[in-house]
Structure formats: structure tokens, C-alpha cells
Design a protein around this motif. Structure first.
Motif, PDB file in Angstrom:
ATOM      1  N   ASP A 379       0.766  -1.090  -0.075  1.00 41.88           N
ATOM      2  CA  ASP A 379       0.006  -0.174  -0.003  1.00 41.88           C
ATOM      3  C   ASP A 379       0.714   1.215   0.182  1.00 41.88           C
ATOM      4  O   ASP A 379       1.843   1.177   0.777  1.00 41.88           O
ATOM      5  CB  ASP A 379      -0.860   0.010   1.132  1.00 41.88           C
ATOM      6  N   LEU A 380       0.472   2.081  -0.773  1.00 44.71           N
ATOM      7  CA  LEU A 380       1.091   3.823  -0.779  1.00 44.71           C
ATOM      8  C   LEU A 380       0.072   4.291   0.143  1.00 44.71           C
ATOM      9  O   LEU A 380      -0.890   3.839   0.444  1.00 44.71           O
ATOM     10  CB  LEU A 380       1.176   4.090  -1.963  1.00 44.71           C
ATOM     11  N   LEU A 381       0.729   5.560   0.397  1.00 36.81           N
ATOM     12  CA  LEU A 381      -0.092   6.542   1.348  1.00 36.81           C
ATOM     13  C   LEU A 381      -1.512   6.699   0.672  1.00 36.81           C
ATOM     14  O   LEU A 381      -2.547   6.759   1.375  1.00 36.81           O
ATOM     15  CB  LEU A 381       0.504   7.841   1.402  1.00 36.81           C
ATOM     16  N   VAL A 382      -1.593   6.948  -0.721  1.00 34.25           N
ATOM     17  CA  VAL A 382      -2.740   7.168  -1.442  1.00 34.25           C
ATOM     18  C   VAL A 382      -3.818   6.177  -1.530  1.00 34.25           C
ATOM     19  O   VAL A 382      -5.129   6.146  -1.227  1.00 34.25           O
ATOM     20  CB  VAL A 382      -2.359   7.727  -2.888  1.00 34.25           C
ATOM     21  N   THR A 383      -3.327   4.770  -1.673  1.00 32.01           N
ATOM     22  CA  THR A 383      -4.072   3.508  -1.405  1.00 32.01           C
ATOM     23  C   THR A 383      -4.413   3.241  -0.108  1.00 32.01           C
ATOM     24  O   THR A 383      -5.907   2.819   0.244  1.00 32.01           O
ATOM     25  CB  THR A 383      -3.539   2.539  -2.171  1.00 32.01           C
ATOM     26  N   TRP A 384      -3.812   3.483   0.899  1.00 29.32           N
ATOM     27  CA  TRP A 384      -4.068   3.466   2.200  1.00 29.32           C
ATOM     28  C   TRP A 384      -5.220   4.566   2.530  1.00 29.32           C
ATOM     29  O   TRP A 384      -6.159   4.092   3.430  1.00 29.32           O
ATOM     30  CB  TRP A 384      -2.728   3.556   3.326  1.00 29.32           C
ATOM     31  N   LEU A 385      -5.149   5.758   2.200  1.00 28.96           N
ATOM     32  CA  LEU A 385      -5.997   6.534   2.356  1.00 28.96           C
ATOM     33  C   LEU A 385      -7.598   6.181   1.839  1.00 28.96           C
ATOM     34  O   LEU A 385      -8.410   6.418   2.214  1.00 28.96           O
ATOM     35  CB  LEU A 385      -5.554   7.957   1.694  1.00 28.96           C
ATOM     36  N   TYR A 386      -7.532   5.678   0.560  1.00 33.41           N
ATOM     37  CA  TYR A 386      -8.667   5.088  -0.163  1.00 33.41           C
ATOM     38  C   TYR A 386      -9.339   4.234   0.833  1.00 33.41           C
ATOM     39  O   TYR A 386     -10.375   4.105   1.031  1.00 33.41           O
ATOM     40  CB  TYR A 386      -8.200   4.552  -1.455  1.00 33.41           C
ATOM     41  N   LYS A 387      -8.326   3.151   1.357  1.00 32.73           N
ATOM     42  CA  LYS A 387      -8.949   2.198   2.320  1.00 32.73           C
ATOM     43  C   LYS A 387      -9.689   2.659   3.565  1.00 32.73           C
ATOM     44  O   LYS A 387     -10.686   2.370   4.125  1.00 32.73           O
ATOM     45  CB  LYS A 387      -7.911   1.260   2.704  1.00 32.73           C
ATOM     46  N   LEU A 388      -8.927   3.781   4.237  1.00 29.77           N
ATOM     47  CA  LEU A 388      -9.249   4.248   5.390  1.00 29.77           C
ATOM     48  C   LEU A 388     -10.793   5.052   5.135  1.00 29.77           C
ATOM     49  O   LEU A 388     -11.603   5.069   5.877  1.00 29.77           O
ATOM     50  CB  LEU A 388      -8.379   5.481   5.886  1.00 29.77           C
ATOM     51  N   THR A 389     -10.996   5.500   3.847  1.00 27.47           N
ATOM     52  CA  THR A 389     -12.193   6.233   3.639  1.00 27.47           C
ATOM     53  C   THR A 389     -13.481   5.522   3.171  1.00 27.47           C
ATOM     54  O   THR A 389     -14.480   5.368   4.067  1.00 27.47           O
ATOM     55  CB  THR A 389     -11.864   7.244   2.687  1.00 27.47           C
ATOM     56  N   LEU A 390     -12.945   4.516   2.497  1.00 28.21           N
ATOM     57  CA  LEU A 390     -14.170   3.838   1.825  1.00 28.21           C
ATOM     58  C   LEU A 390     -14.549   2.422   2.470  1.00 28.21           C
ATOM     59  O   LEU A 390     -15.622   1.900   2.610  1.00 28.21           O
ATOM     60  CB  LEU A 390     -14.164   3.838   0.288  1.00 28.21           C
ATOM     61  N   ASP A 391     -13.228   1.768   3.022  1.00 25.33           N
ATOM     62  CA  ASP A 391     -13.545   0.423   3.512  1.00 25.33           C
ATOM     63  C   ASP A 391     -13.757   0.681   5.055  1.00 25.33           C
ATOM     64  O   ASP A 391     -14.477  -0.329   5.668  1.00 25.33           O
ATOM     65  CB  ASP A 391     -12.295  -0.420   3.074  1.00 25.33           C
ATOM     66  N   PHE A 392     -13.009   1.402   5.820  1.00 26.21           N
ATOM     67  CA  PHE A 392     -13.090   1.310   7.197  1.00 26.21           C
ATOM     68  C   PHE A 392     -13.626   2.690   7.870  1.00 26.21           C
ATOM     69  O   PHE A 392     -13.805   2.937   9.074  1.00 26.21           O
ATOM     70  CB  PHE A 392     -11.571   1.236   7.787  1.00 26.21           C
ATOM     71  N   ASN A 393     -14.093   3.717   6.996  1.00 27.79           N
ATOM     72  CA  ASN A 393     -14.855   4.805   7.518  1.00 27.79           C
ATOM     73  C   ASN A 393     -14.028   5.599   8.540  1.00 27.79           C
ATOM     74  O   ASN A 393     -14.623   6.469   9.307  1.00 27.79           O
ATOM     75  CB  ASN A 393     -16.135   4.375   7.982  1.00 27.79           C
ATOM     76  N   GLN A 394     -12.699   5.589   8.242  1.00 26.07           N
ATOM     77  CA  GLN A 394     -11.702   6.434   9.335  1.00 26.07           C
ATOM     78  C   GLN A 394     -11.482   7.800   8.521  1.00 26.07           C
ATOM     79  O   GLN A 394     -10.261   8.165   7.897  1.00 26.07           O
ATOM     80  CB  GLN A 394     -10.740   5.595   9.567  1.00 26.07           C
ATOM     81  N   TYR A 395     -12.719   8.685   8.606  1.00 26.02           N
ATOM     82  CA  TYR A 395     -12.334   9.805   7.676  1.00 26.02           C
ATOM     83  C   TYR A 395     -11.413  10.778   7.977  1.00 26.02           C
ATOM     84  O   TYR A 395     -11.037  11.499   7.253  1.00 26.02           O
ATOM     85  CB  TYR A 395     -13.957  10.400   7.441  1.00 26.02           C
ATOM     86  N   ASN A 396     -11.334  10.893   9.435  1.00 24.32           N
ATOM     87  CA  ASN A 396     -10.636  11.837  10.087  1.00 24.32           C
ATOM     88  C   ASN A 396      -9.194  11.376   9.763  1.00 24.32           C
ATOM     89  O   ASN A 396      -8.223  12.468   9.547  1.00 24.32           O
ATOM     90  CB  ASN A 396     -10.912  12.146  11.472  1.00 24.32           C
TER      91      ASN A 396
END
Length: 430
Positions: A379-396
């Protein structure tokens, strides 16, 4: 002594358009007065409540209320909608302040012309370019600036699953608590450091391999004595002509550990297959090699165009001086190529930091690991960011990572570009 500029300026401070009316620009003045009146009405009725909502983010979420013997689900405040409306209101207020300041400056400018005895015009032709630019400016403000501000603000809230997801729960401002958690809580800090380190390694290797690989292929095709140059150009450009997601999905199937053709060929010759996408080391090797396959043609086409612009006299002079092929490349070819491509090279580096498609479509961030929080080894930062947003709802947390990613790209790009010959010579010309 004439004091039209002072009088018009103070009248415009009192109310937009009064200075223009004083300067006998009646149509412009009436339009500005009407705009100011509409602005005050909007601020009182809509903008102020929305700005207040941006500050509070709501008082009560969705809840149950007893009505007679039954409980009724009552909608409450939606913190995220309130934040969006608040950000839009901030932009509108900023536009109104800009309009108010320009109104004062215009009144003073026209007043000075009156003091000098110049003729005062009504609506000047200078307004036409602004009318044409109005729509693009509004588009940039509401479709570019507004999402950036909104995303940045989320980083300073507790907007995350499971306890702070509207409409059931409210979102609160928490300041820099999310940033502190990212750097001090082991589960987050270890993930961030690991993903950040791989992102830098990936960006450097992906940029260097594609850039110098493209130069090598372009030089080989451009050599005298090479036949069918058009065929070789077409052959190497095919990976770029095919849609990237198609190439990546095909390569993903080819690198499949159990059923992929590559491992099947290895087993046919008695060799064991390799875990191309399932082992952390081989997965990283695979994404770099596949990225070369789709990235080298871009650099090749660019460099081939630059090679045609290098004066032949330089090579002839180098041959007269007894320069070898390596010396001609180092002292003639490479300086020309670097000068022309340095800004593009930096753009490619920044793009590789944000290279979402290659990682997401090829490995999906896998292989998974218990060492990281909601991230895989590739994972790169951008793909990790994607997972945090859409998969795990860790928006902050995703917003925090996005801010840090932006700062990193901006700092590295500006720092590297300011040291290139292209920037220095351009600065000297100016």
C-alpha cells in the motif's frame, strides 16, 4: 480643492455603489447597491446560520422521542452537511468581501480621474473579461477549493466509525488530536512510517526506472544502422496505447501464483513458481517491473522528440576531439535531455507518489500483514487513504494522511525543481 476620490471612497465604504452614484456612474452604482443589498439579505437569512453550524457542528443528532405511547425517530443535525454548507458560506462571504473591497477601490479610482478632470465612463469594456472569467472562477472555487478546504477541516474532527458517524451521532472539533494519534499511537504510527517509507522507495524507483529506461530505449532505436525504426517505435508504444487498467488486470492474472501463465512456464521446465503477488518482497518487485512496462513508453516518446532537436554539430565536434560514445552521451545528449525533461521528471515523481492505479489494480495493497493497521505491504499512502475512507470509515485519519501527503509532495517537488538547471536558467532570463 477637489476631493471626489475621498468622498466616493467613504460613500462606498458606507454602502457598495454609493461612491459610483456619487461619481455619476448610475447604472454601475445601482447594480452594486442591489448586489450589496442581496448580500446582506443572504447573510442574515442563510449565511450566518450556516457559519454558526460550521462552528457548532450541531447540537443533537438523530434520536428517539416519545409521542404518546410510541417512540418516534426524530431527525437531528447532520454535522457533515452543516460543515459543507458552512464551507460554502465561507467562500461566499470571501467573495462578497472581495466585491466590497473592489467596489471601494473602483470608487476611489474613478474619483481621482474626476479630480484630474478626466471624463468618467459608465460600464467600461474592462468588465467583459471578468464576465467571461466569472464561470471558471466560480467552478474552481466550488469544485476545487471547497473540497480541499472541506477535506482539510475533517482532519480536525473526530469523524470516524463507529461512534461519530452522522446522522445518528454528531461530529465534534478535536483540534490536532488526530495528528497526535497518527504519530504517537503505535498501531497508527507504525503503519504510517511503514507505508510512508515504501511510498518514497516506490516513487524513486518507479521514476528512475521508467525515466532512464525510456532514455535507453530511445537511444537504441535512434542509433544509426538500426533498421525498421518505425516498427520498433510502434512495438514499444503499444503498452501505452492500451488502457492502463486493462494492462494491469492482465498482468495480475499472469502473475497469479497458482494459475498464472508465468509460473506455469516455470513449472513446465521443472522450476518452482514464485509468489509474485503474495510475498512482500516479490510483490514490490512485481509492481516496479509492471510499472516499467507501462511507463517506459512515455519517457521513450518524450526523449525521442528531444533527440531530434540536439544539433548534429555538437556530435561532430565531439568526434573530432576524439570523444567516445559514453563521453558524447554524458556531455552532449544527457545535458540536453535533462534540461528539457527536468520539470516533467519532477511531475512524474509526484505522480508516482500518488500512483493509485498500479498498486490498487495489481495487488490491492496486498499481501496483508498484522504489522499495519488497515494497510498491506504494498500500500502507498494514497491507497491506504482510499481504504481508510471507503473500507473502514476512518474519515478523519484519511484526511490527516491526505494533508501530510500534499505537504510532502509540495515540499519535495518545489525543493527538487528549485535546484534544477531549468529553474535556474529560467530565473536568470527573467
Amino acid at each position: 480643492m477637489k476631493r471626489n476620490a475621498v468622498s466616493a471612497g467613504w460613500l462606498s465604504v458606507l454602502f457598495a455603489g454609493l461612491g459610483q452614484l456619487y461619481n455619476r456612474q448610475y447604472v454601475k452604482g445601482l447594480l452594486l447597491v442591489l448586489t450589496h443589498a442581496i448580500g446582506i439579505y443572504l447573510f442574515v437569512t442563510k449565511l450566518y446560520p450556516d457559519l454558526k453550524g460550521l462552528y457548532t457542528l450541531g447540537d443533537k443528532g438523530q434520536h428517539l422521542e416519545k409521542v404518546g405511547k410510541l417512540f418516534k425517530n426524530v431527525p437531528g443535525d447532520h454535522s457533515i452537511f452543516m460543515m459543507i454548507y458552512g464551507v460554502i458560506s465561507l467562500i461566499i462571504v470571501a467573495l462578497f468581501l472581495a466585491f466590497y473591497i473592489l467596489n471601494i477601490r473602483d470608487a476611489i479610482f474613478v474619483g481621482r480621474k474626476r479630480d484630474q478632470g478626466s471624463e468618467v465612463q459608465g460600464l467600461s469594456n474592462n468588465l467583459f473579461p471578468w464576465l467571461l472569467l466569472a464561470l471558471p472562477i466560480l467552478g474552481v472555487l466550488f469544485f476545487t477549493i471547497m473540497p480541499i478546504v472541506f477535506t482539510s477541516l475533517i482532519a480536525f474532527t473526530n469523524y470516524a466509525s463507529p461512534n461519530h458517524i452522522p446522522p445518528k451521532n454528531l461530529v465534534d472539533w478535536v483540534g490536532f488530536a488526530t495528528f497526535k494519534k497518527l504519530f504517537t499511537m503505535n498501531s497508527w504510527s507504525d503503519t504510517f512510517v511503514g507505508v510512508f517509507s515504501w511510498t518514497l522507495v516506490w516513487a524513486v524507483l518507479a521514476t528512475v526506472t521508467c525515466y532512464f529506461g525510456g532514455i535507453l530505449v530511445a537511444l537504441l532505436i535512434n542509433q544509426t544502422g538500426i533498421k525498421l525504426k518505425g516498427f520498433w517505435r510502434m512495438l514499444f508504444i503499444i503498452p501505452y496505447a492500451i488502457p492502463q487498467f486493462v494492462s494491469l488486470l492482465i498482468m495480475r492474472n499472469m502473475l497469479n501464483e497458482k494459475f498464472g501463465p508465468i509460473n506455469q512456464y516455470f513449472r513446465y521446465f521443472g522450476l518452482g513458481g514464485l509468489p509474485w503477488l503474495n510475498d512482500p518482497f516479490w510483490a514490490k518487485v512485481s509492481v516496479i517491473v509492471v510499472n516499467m512496462w507501462i511507463g517506459i513508453p512515455v519517457s521513450m516518446v518524450l526523449v525521442m522528440g528531444i533527440l531530434t532537436t540536439i544539433p548534429k554539430d555538437l556530435y561532430e565536434a565531439a568526434e573530432v576531439d576524439g570523444a567516445s560514445a559514453w563521453m558524447k552521451f554524458r556531455n552532449v545528449t544527457m545535458p540536453f535531455v535533462m534540461f528539457a525533461t527536468a520539470p516533467i521528471l519532477i511531475t512524474q515523481f509526484a505522480g508516482n507518489i500518488n500512483s493509485f492505479n498500479v498498486i490498487f489494480l495489481l495487488t490491492g495493497g496486498a499481501p496483508a500483514t498484522m504489522e499495519y493497521n488497515n494497510a498491506g505491504k504494498t500500500d502507498l499512502l494514497v491507497t491506504w487513504l482510499y481504504k481508510l475512507t471507503l473500507d473502514f470509515n476512518q474519515y478523519n485519519m484519511a484526511a490527516t494522511v491526505a494533508i501530510l501527503l500534499f505537504l510532502m509532495i509540495a515540499a519535495l517537488s518545489i525543493g527538487i525543481y528549485s535546484r534544477t538547471r531549468s529553474y535556474k536558467e529560467e530565473d536568470m532570463i527573467q
